[in-house]
Design a protein around this motif. Structure first.
Motif, short mmCIF file in Angstrom:
data_model
loop_
_atom_site.label_atom_id
_atom_site.label_comp_id
_atom_site.label_asym_id
_atom_site.label_seq_id
_atom_site.Cartn_x
_atom_site.Cartn_y
_atom_site.Cartn_z
N ALA A 191 1.18 -2.64 -8.56
CA ALA A 191 1.44 -1.20 -8.41
C ALA A 191 1.37 -0.50 -9.76
CB ALA A 191 2.80 -0.99 -7.77
N ARG A 192 1.95 -1.12 -10.78
CA ARG A 192 1.90 -0.53 -12.12
C ARG A 192 0.47 -0.46 -12.64
NH1 ARG A 192 7.31 -3.52 -13.19
NH2 ARG A 192 8.73 -1.80 -13.62
N LEU A 193 -0.31 -1.49 -12.37
CA LEU A 193 -1.71 -1.48 -12.80
C LEU A 193 -2.47 -0.34 -12.13
CD1 LEU A 193 -4.14 -2.73 -14.24
CD2 LEU A 193 -4.42 -4.25 -12.26
N GLU A 194 -2.29 -0.18 -10.82
CA GLU A 194 -2.97 0.89 -10.11
C GLU A 194 -2.50 2.25 -10.60
OE1 GLU A 194 -3.45 0.32 -5.72
OE2 GLU A 194 -2.41 -1.57 -6.11
N GLY A 195 -1.19 2.41 -10.79
CA GLY A 195 -0.66 3.68 -11.26
C GLY A 195 -1.15 4.04 -12.65
N GLU A 196 -1.18 3.05 -13.54
CA GLU A 196 -1.65 3.30 -14.90
C GLU A 196 -3.12 3.68 -14.92
OE1 GLU A 196 -2.07 1.04 -19.24
OE2 GLU A 196 -1.38 -0.09 -17.48
N CYS A 197 -3.93 2.92 -14.20
CA CYS A 197 -5.38 3.21 -14.18
C CYS A 197 -5.64 4.59 -13.60
CB CYS A 197 -6.11 2.14 -13.37
SG CYS A 197 -6.20 0.52 -14.17
N PHE A 198 -4.92 4.94 -12.52
CA PHE A 198 -5.13 6.23 -11.88
C PHE A 198 -4.76 7.37 -12.82
CE2 PHE A 198 -3.88 9.92 -9.48
CZ PHE A 198 -4.89 10.03 -8.53
N LEU A 199 -3.58 7.29 -13.44
CA LEU A 199 -3.12 8.40 -14.26
C LEU A 199 -3.89 8.52 -15.57
CD1 LEU A 199 0.74 8.26 -13.65
CD2 LEU A 199 -0.95 9.81 -12.65
N SER A 200 -4.36 7.42 -16.12
CA SER A 200 -5.18 7.53 -17.32
C SER A 200 -6.54 8.14 -16.98
CB SER A 200 -5.36 6.17 -18.00
OG SER A 200 -6.04 5.26 -17.16
N ALA A 201 -7.06 7.83 -15.79
CA ALA A 201 -8.31 8.45 -15.33
C ALA A 201 -8.10 9.94 -15.09
CB ALA A 201 -8.80 7.77 -14.06
N CYS B 216 10.53 -6.50 -6.65
CA CYS B 216 9.27 -6.29 -5.92
C CYS B 216 8.16 -7.21 -6.44
CB CYS B 216 8.84 -4.83 -6.05
SG CYS B 216 7.21 -4.49 -5.35
N LEU B 217 7.61 -8.00 -5.55
CA LEU B 217 6.60 -8.98 -5.94
C LEU B 217 5.31 -8.31 -6.36
CD1 LEU B 217 6.30 -12.01 -6.19
CD2 LEU B 217 5.52 -12.10 -3.82
N GLY B 218 5.02 -7.14 -5.80
CA GLY B 218 3.78 -6.45 -6.12
C GLY B 218 3.91 -5.41 -7.20
N GLN B 219 5.03 -5.40 -7.95
CA GLN B 219 5.23 -4.32 -8.91
C GLN B 219 4.20 -4.32 -10.03
OE1 GLN B 219 8.75 -4.86 -11.70
NE2 GLN B 219 9.29 -6.37 -10.15
N MET B 220 3.74 -5.50 -10.45
CA MET B 220 2.74 -5.54 -11.51
C MET B 220 1.43 -4.92 -11.03
SD MET B 220 3.23 -9.16 -13.53
CE MET B 220 2.88 -10.18 -12.09
N THR C 65 7.76 8.35 -12.94
CA THR C 65 7.64 8.82 -11.56
C THR C 65 8.48 7.95 -10.63
OG1 THR C 65 5.40 9.68 -11.91
CG2 THR C 65 6.05 9.25 -9.65
N VAL C 66 8.41 6.65 -10.81
CA VAL C 66 9.17 5.73 -9.95
C VAL C 66 10.67 5.94 -10.14
CG1 VAL C 66 9.62 3.30 -9.41
CG2 VAL C 66 7.29 4.05 -9.89
N ARG C 67 11.08 6.25 -11.37
CA ARG C 67 12.50 6.56 -11.60
C ARG C 67 12.87 7.90 -10.98
NH1 ARG C 67 15.85 9.85 -13.97
NH2 ARG C 67 14.11 11.12 -14.71
N VAL D 74 0.82 -1.21 0.00
CA VAL D 74 0.00 0.00 0.00
C VAL D 74 0.86 1.27 0.00
CG1 VAL D 74 -1.79 1.30 1.19
CG2 VAL D 74 -1.90 -1.18 1.16
N ASP D 75 1.74 1.41 1.00
CA ASP D 75 2.51 2.66 1.14
C ASP D 75 3.27 3.01 -0.14
OD1 ASP D 75 3.03 3.45 4.43
OD2 ASP D 75 2.08 1.55 3.91
N THR D 76 3.92 2.03 -0.73
CA THR D 76 4.72 2.33 -1.92
C THR D 76 3.85 2.83 -3.07
OG1 THR D 76 4.60 -0.04 -2.43
CG2 THR D 76 6.59 0.74 -1.35
#
Length: 402
Positions: free
Chosen positions: A357-367, A351-355, A281-283, A243-245
């Motif tokens: 996190a990427r999904l959440e980030g992509e959906c959020f920013l496209s919205a 990071c095991l949850g990177q996929m 952003t992550v970079r 969550v935090d990341t």
């Protein structure tokens, strides 16, 4: 060949990477560390440091030499007792790590994540449209960066609606305790202790909803021979980092886009750049700034001898702005090919949850691109100081609804 103790030829820096000054504005120190040399010594803590992309990458890749099982924080688990049972994922090495990781990866497949995208996207659009339509000033952290992951991630895991707010102080506690026992460590431990009971309760077998990832992890872990206690540890590892990341990644993206209106205009024009914008952003503003490894034997790194038991602090965020690797690294550019950054690590401990996190980030920013015509700062952002993470406590924004 037996490694020799550090000599005067190895640069020593009188920097405190866990001080308020460093955590607030780390980038000048990052440049100083990169230019000091490929490997340096932080005598204040008796640890080695690497801040260039090549050296950070080599430490991440050489998991047999630079191990995680002795702790990914400043504490050496071979010399002192961990404050909590070590993570079966983050603080383990093969073959134990391989077994635990397989439990999760056999469930959290690309196919599963693709099946989530429509639902995640709809909820991102609904949230952002609702917040943007309110007008006036908003807090980009509380209203958006925290609100979205705290809705979709716990639903995915199968956690109840009540108590989800405990995920943030618990995750903050875990990441703060990778640093020294300073004021951030102590405050996080106090706040996180109140959340720990709820987290432990949600991680026990039978607690997560039967159709969520949590229940699937328990079933797969049981099939792999894990005890009920270790099943709970496995799920706890996923919750502590899930969550935090992502919250910080989204919050940092909002700040970057507000600071760089031409980049937001490009995203508005082409919402398909959302994935690339989150990657950049992550970079550029890495949510995870640092991690430690410990040498399992006498070794060397870029010609510097490191004795067995040496703690090595990897400055991931500094590596992600290394001009030896990136052109104009201080520029936020959503069209950049940011692949290869170490913001999620790589190798066996990527990071095991990177996929997710990427999904959440992509959906959020496209919205955001579809539902917001303009984004600007409405006040001074407040940095959240954490021994490991970089993110915001608050981000005053004004959004113009599309």
């Amino acid at each position: 060949m037996t490694a020799q103790p550090a000599t005067a030829a190895v640069p020593e820096l009188d920097l405190d990477p866990f001080s308020d000054e460093f955590l607030t504005t780390p980038y000048p120190a990052h440049e100083q560390m990169r230019e000091t040399g490929p490997v340096f010594r932080l005598e204040r803590y008796g640890v080695w440091g690497v801040a260039r992309y090549d050296e950070v990458s080599r430490v991440l890749a050489a998991h047999e030499t630079f191990v995680s099982s002795r702790g990914v924080g400043i504490s050496d688990f071979a010399k002192e007792k961990p404050w909590r049972p070590p993570s079966l994922l983050l603080e383990a090495d093969p073959p134990h790590h391989t077994k635990a990781r397989h439990v999760v990866t056999q469930i959290m497949t690309p196919k599963l994540l693709r099946s989530l995208k429509d639902g995640f996207q709809q909820r991102a659009d609904e949230l952002i449209a609702r917040v943007a339509s309110r007008g006036g000033e908003i807090d980009g952290v509380a209203d958006l960066a925290e609100a979205y992951p705290l809705e979709v991630f716990p639903d995915f895991i199968g956690l109840p609606k009540d108590g989800r707010e405990n995920l943030l102080p618990y995750g903050s506690m875990v990441f703060n305790t990778f640093g020294p026992r300073n004021s951030h460590f102590e405050r996080a431990l106090e706040r996180g202790a109140k959340a720990q009971g709820w987290i432990m309760e949600q991680c026990r077998p039978g607690a997560p909803a039967p159709d969520g990832l949590g229940a699937k992890i328990h079933a797969a872990a049981a099939d792999a021979g894990y005890s009920a206690e270790d099943q709970a540890k496995l799920l706890r590892s996923f919750l502590s980092a899930g969550v935090d990341t992502t919250v910080h990644g989204i919050g940092n993206a909002l700040q970057c886009l507000a600071d760089n209106p031409e980049q937001f205009a490009a995203l508005r024009k082409d919402p398909s750049l959302a994935r690339a914008a989150f990657e950049e952003t992550v970079r550029y503003s890495s949510p995870v700034q640092t991690f430690f490894r410990t040498t399992s034997k006498d070794t060397e790194l870029s010609g510097v001898p490191l004795p067995e038991g040496s703690k090595v602090l990897m400055f991931l965020a500094a590596a992600n702005r290394d001009p030896r690797r990136w052109e104009n690294p201080e520029r936020f550019d959503i069209r950049r090919k940011a692949a290869g950054h170490v913001g999620f690590g790589f190798g066996v401990h990527a990071c095991l949850g990177q996929m997710l996190a990427r999904l959440e980030g992509e959906c959020f920013l496209s919205a955001l691109a579809r539902n917001v015509a303009g984004i600007e700062l409405a006040g001074e952002p407040v940095q959240q100081l954490n021994n490991t993470l970089r993110g915001l406590d608050s981000l005053p924004l004004r959004l113009t609804a599309a």
